[in-house]
Design a protein around this motif. Structure first.
Motif, mmCIF file in Angstrom:
data_model
loop_
_atom_site.group_PDB
_atom_site.id
_atom_site.type_symbol
_atom_site.label_atom_id
_atom_site.label_comp_id
_atom_site.label_asym_id
_atom_site.label_seq_id
_atom_site.Cartn_x
_atom_site.Cartn_y
_atom_site.Cartn_z
ATOM 1 N N ALA A 107 0.820 -1.211 0.000
ATOM 2 C CA ALA A 107 0.000 0.000 0.000
ATOM 3 C C ALA A 107 0.852 1.258 0.000
ATOM 4 C CB ALA A 107 -0.952 -0.003 1.194
ATOM 5 N N CYS A 108 1.965 1.259 0.740
ATOM 6 C CA CYS A 108 2.777 2.477 0.777
ATOM 7 C C CYS A 108 3.361 2.777 -0.602
ATOM 8 C CB CYS A 108 3.869 2.383 1.843
ATOM 9 S SG CYS A 108 5.216 1.237 1.508
ATOM 10 N N THR A 109 3.709 1.746 -1.351
ATOM 11 C CA THR A 109 4.232 1.964 -2.699
ATOM 12 C C THR A 109 3.107 2.310 -3.667
ATOM 13 O OG1 THR A 109 5.973 0.378 -2.181
ATOM 14 C CG2 THR A 109 5.753 1.025 -4.475
ATOM 15 N N ASN A 110 1.931 1.729 -3.478
ATOM 16 C CA ASN A 110 0.782 2.113 -4.299
ATOM 17 C C ASN A 110 0.471 3.603 -4.145
ATOM 18 O OD1 ASN A 110 0.377 -0.451 -5.337
ATOM 19 N ND2 ASN A 110 -1.124 -1.028 -3.784
ATOM 20 N N ARG A 111 0.610 4.118 -2.925
ATOM 21 C CA ARG A 111 0.383 5.552 -2.726
ATOM 22 C C ARG A 111 1.393 6.366 -3.538
ATOM 23 N NH1 ARG A 111 -0.363 3.590 2.608
ATOM 24 N NH2 ARG A 111 1.510 4.541 3.504
ATOM 25 N N ALA A 112 2.631 5.898 -3.565
ATOM 26 C CA ALA A 112 3.638 6.582 -4.383
ATOM 27 C C ALA A 112 3.260 6.541 -5.855
ATOM 28 C CB ALA A 112 5.011 5.949 -4.163
ATOM 29 N N PHE A 113 2.731 5.409 -6.324
ATOM 30 C CA PHE A 113 2.319 5.303 -7.725
ATOM 31 C C PHE A 113 1.240 6.336 -8.063
ATOM 32 C CE2 PHE A 113 3.384 0.462 -7.790
ATOM 33 C CZ PHE A 113 4.714 0.746 -8.003
ATOM 34 N N LEU A 114 0.237 6.465 -7.184
ATOM 35 C CA LEU A 114 -0.850 7.407 -7.464
ATOM 36 C C LEU A 114 -0.384 8.855 -7.352
ATOM 37 C CD1 LEU A 114 -4.110 5.943 -5.860
ATOM 38 C CD2 LEU A 114 -3.248 5.736 -8.204
ATOM 39 N N ILE A 115 0.459 9.141 -6.376
ATOM 40 C CA ILE A 115 0.962 10.508 -6.243
ATOM 41 C C ILE A 115 1.853 10.863 -7.428
ATOM 42 C CG2 ILE A 115 2.445 12.007 -4.841
ATOM 43 C CD1 ILE A 115 1.301 10.536 -2.370
ATOM 44 N N ALA A 116 2.631 9.892 -7.900
ATOM 45 C CA ALA A 116 3.446 10.129 -9.097
ATOM 46 C C ALA A 116 2.557 10.485 -10.289
ATOM 47 C CB ALA A 116 4.290 8.898 -9.410
ATOM 48 N N ALA A 117 1.410 9.804 -10.403
ATOM 49 C CA ALA A 117 0.474 10.130 -11.487
ATOM 50 C C ALA A 117 -0.067 11.546 -11.319
ATOM 51 C CB ALA A 117 -0.669 9.116 -11.511
ATOM 52 N N ALA A 118 -0.363 11.939 -10.089
ATOM 53 C CA ALA A 118 -0.859 13.296 -9.832
ATOM 54 C C ALA A 118 0.186 14.350 -10.176
ATOM 55 C CB ALA A 118 -1.273 13.422 -8.370
ATOM 56 N N LEU A 119 1.451 14.012 -9.985
ATOM 57 C CA LEU A 119 2.542 14.945 -10.239
ATOM 58 C C LEU A 119 3.029 14.915 -11.683
ATOM 59 C CD1 LEU A 119 4.620 14.344 -6.979
ATOM 60 C CD2 LEU A 119 3.121 16.283 -7.492
ATOM 61 N N GLY A 120 2.422 14.049 -12.502
ATOM 62 C CA GLY A 120 2.803 13.977 -13.907
ATOM 63 C C GLY A 120 4.113 13.259 -14.155
ATOM 64 N N CYS A 121 4.450 12.316 -13.281
ATOM 65 C CA CYS A 121 5.723 11.596 -13.411
ATOM 66 C C CYS A 121 5.570 10.371 -14.296
ATOM 67 C CB CYS A 121 6.236 11.183 -12.040
ATOM 68 S SG CYS A 121 6.620 12.579 -10.959
ATOM 69 N N GLU A 122 6.590 10.109 -15.085
ATOM 70 C CA GLU A 122 6.578 8.976 -16.000
ATOM 71 C C GLU A 122 7.032 7.689 -15.325
ATOM 72 O OE1 GLU A 122 9.357 7.746 -19.737
ATOM 73 O OE2 GLU A 122 8.374 9.695 -19.895
ATOM 74 N N SER A 123 7.795 7.813 -14.245
ATOM 75 C CA SER A 123 8.352 6.626 -13.600
ATOM 76 C C SER A 123 8.456 6.850 -12.103
ATOM 77 C CB SER A 123 9.736 6.298 -14.180
ATOM 78 O OG SER A 123 10.610 7.421 -14.070
ATOM 79 N N VAL A 124 8.521 5.726 -11.384
ATOM 80 C CA VAL A 124 8.661 5.755 -9.923
ATOM 81 C C VAL A 124 9.914 4.984 -9.554
ATOM 82 C CG1 VAL A 124 7.645 5.078 -7.711
ATOM 83 C CG2 VAL A 124 6.183 5.963 -9.544
ATOM 84 N N HIS A 125 10.757 5.599 -8.731
ATOM 85 C CA HIS A 125 12.048 5.053 -8.317
ATOM 86 C C HIS A 125 12.016 4.929 -6.800
ATOM 87 C CE1 HIS A 125 13.705 6.346 -12.347
ATOM 88 N NE2 HIS A 125 12.596 7.057 -12.244
#
Length: 442
Positions: A107-125
């Protein structure tokens, strides 16, 4: 300009790690044409949160780096708006799966995935708070360097950025690099080395419980030998990288990057509570769908924090390990069928098909739990042979058997629900500001 999300989920005191993450962000911005969103997802109490906020404020200013530090209240506010906007008939359930009452590695990484989408990021590291970077010849070796050389590129174009001969068949060279990762050096990734030191035979019996039950004794011995050891102890001396379909046993979630459009915007991680290893699913999915990846050797240094060896910490950690063993009944089923499905897991654009994954997860919930009953029996016997606090944990486990069996099954049902809703959540996140504009209540 490409925008990336460099993220650190944490529930422990780690100002030094935040400072190191800031240095990695600077490396990325100085060496590549990228804008970096540095994201700290903080589940700590007030004192540690304040120390982390200070560490974020002290990060060096850079025109192409923006830091975001969100406590759980801030995360919940964002997620509540996303789930409400997603079109789901059960937004409250989705919010609970995204930010559960209890620890969830997925879940903590899923939150990063969704926030990355909100921020317009192409990738998550993703990095972890109980790890640090290696150095060689006076310089820190940041994994993001390999990640940005290849991630999201067509495999044929990424081939020039690796040091080893390409390990991909020709029919995969047109697909995009979906994942770049490495492993760790140092202590075992799961805190069970004391079992190995106390009784190697018990260690074998315990670790082999995560193998499929029908594996041979030789297969289980081989699994035990390489489990949780990462890249061993060899320090970094020079770069090595390979373009390949990455073996899931060679990478770790403390040292990983995913291409959003190919993978992490398509399928989430299982949101299982208090279950070690629940965040490794996408590594297997990338492998089984034959998506290209890059395996490199900028391994991160793993170390342990003291709380997991205290009384309450020991109990919590061993429970997470037991739940990991029980989860494997379902994950092995899904992994086997994903391997059989292969290319059919992808759509015409080379992206993972969420419906295919959700169907397999849901099908697994109908499995007979007799194998897991035997797992619990074997774990109980092994821990009682160790004695001491392990025997005490066996007593604790005995009182929770039925509940743990149900939770392992229910976790997979939750994963199916979240996967079915994931595309809607990602789309909603892309239209949702990370924080509310001043004066707005919705």
């Amino acid at each position: 300009m490409r925008r990336i999300c460099l993220t650190l989920p944490t529930n422990r005191h780690c100002p030094e790690t935040i400072a190191a993450l800031g240095a990695e962000a600077v490396h990325a911005a100085d060496h590549f044409d990228v804008e970096v969103r540095l994201l700290v997802l903080d589940s700590c109490g007030p004192a540690d949160h304040a120390a982390h906020a200070d560490a974020v404020r002290r990060l060096p200013a850079h025109p192409r780096i923006t830091a975001h530090h969100l406590d759980e209240a801030g995360q919940r506010d964002f997620l509540a708006r996303v789930t409400a906007r997603s079109g789901s008939a059960k937004p409250e359930l989705l919010l609970d799966l995204m930010l559960p009452d209890g620890l969830s590695y997925g879940a903590c990484t899923n939150r990063a995935f969704l926030i990355a989408a909100a921020l317009g990021c192409e990738s998550v590291h993703r990095r972890d708070s109980d790890s640090r970077y290696q150095s060689a010849d006076g310089r820190t070796v940041f994994p993001v360097h390999h990640e940005l050389l290849s991630l999201g590129a067509r495999a044929a174009d990424a081939a020039g950025g690796v040091t080893e001969p390409v390990g991909l068949p020709d029919d995969l060279l047109g697909r995009r690099v979906a994942m770049v990762g490495s492993s760790f050096v140092g202590e075992l990734s799961v805190d069970i080395a004391r079992i190995r030191d106390a009784d190697p035979a018990v260690y074998h019996d315990v670790v082999s419980l995560w193998a499929p039950e029908d594996w041979s004794a030789e297969q289980k011995r081989a699994l035990v030998e390489e489990s949780f050891a990462g890249a061993g102890t060899e320090p970094f001396t020079a770069d090595r990288s390979l373009l390949t379909v990455v073996d899931p046993m060679r990478v770790d979630m403390c040292n990983i990057a995913f291409h959003g459009p190919s993978v992490s915007e398509r399928v989430p991680l299982p949101p299982a509570r208090d279950t070690i290893g629940s965040d490794y699913f996408l590594i297997h999915l990338v492998h089984d769908a034959r998506l290209p990846g890059v395996l490199h050797n900028r391994n991160i240094v793993n170390y342990y924090t003291g709380e997991r060896r205290t009384g309450p910490g020991f109990l919590a950690y061993q429970t997470r390990f037991a739940k990991f063993l029980l989860s494997m009944l379902y994950f092995h089923f899904v992994y086997d069928r994903m391997a059989d499905a292969g290319d059919t897991l992808l759509d015409a654009h080379g992206r993972v098909r969420p419906a295919a994954v959700a169907a397999l997860a849901r099908e697994s919930t109908g499995l007979d739990t007799a194998e897991n009953v035997r797992r619990l029996d074997a774990l109980d016997a092994a821990y009682r042979r160790l004695g001491g606090q392990y025997a005490e944990f066996a007593d604790h486990l005995a009182g929770r058997r039925a509940r743990l069996l149900d939770e392992a099954r229910d976790d997979m049902a939750d994963f199916a629900v979240l996967t079915e809703a994931w595309e809607g959540l990602v789309a909603a996140a892309g239209d949702t500001p990370l924080t509310r504009p001043p004066g707005r209540s919705r």
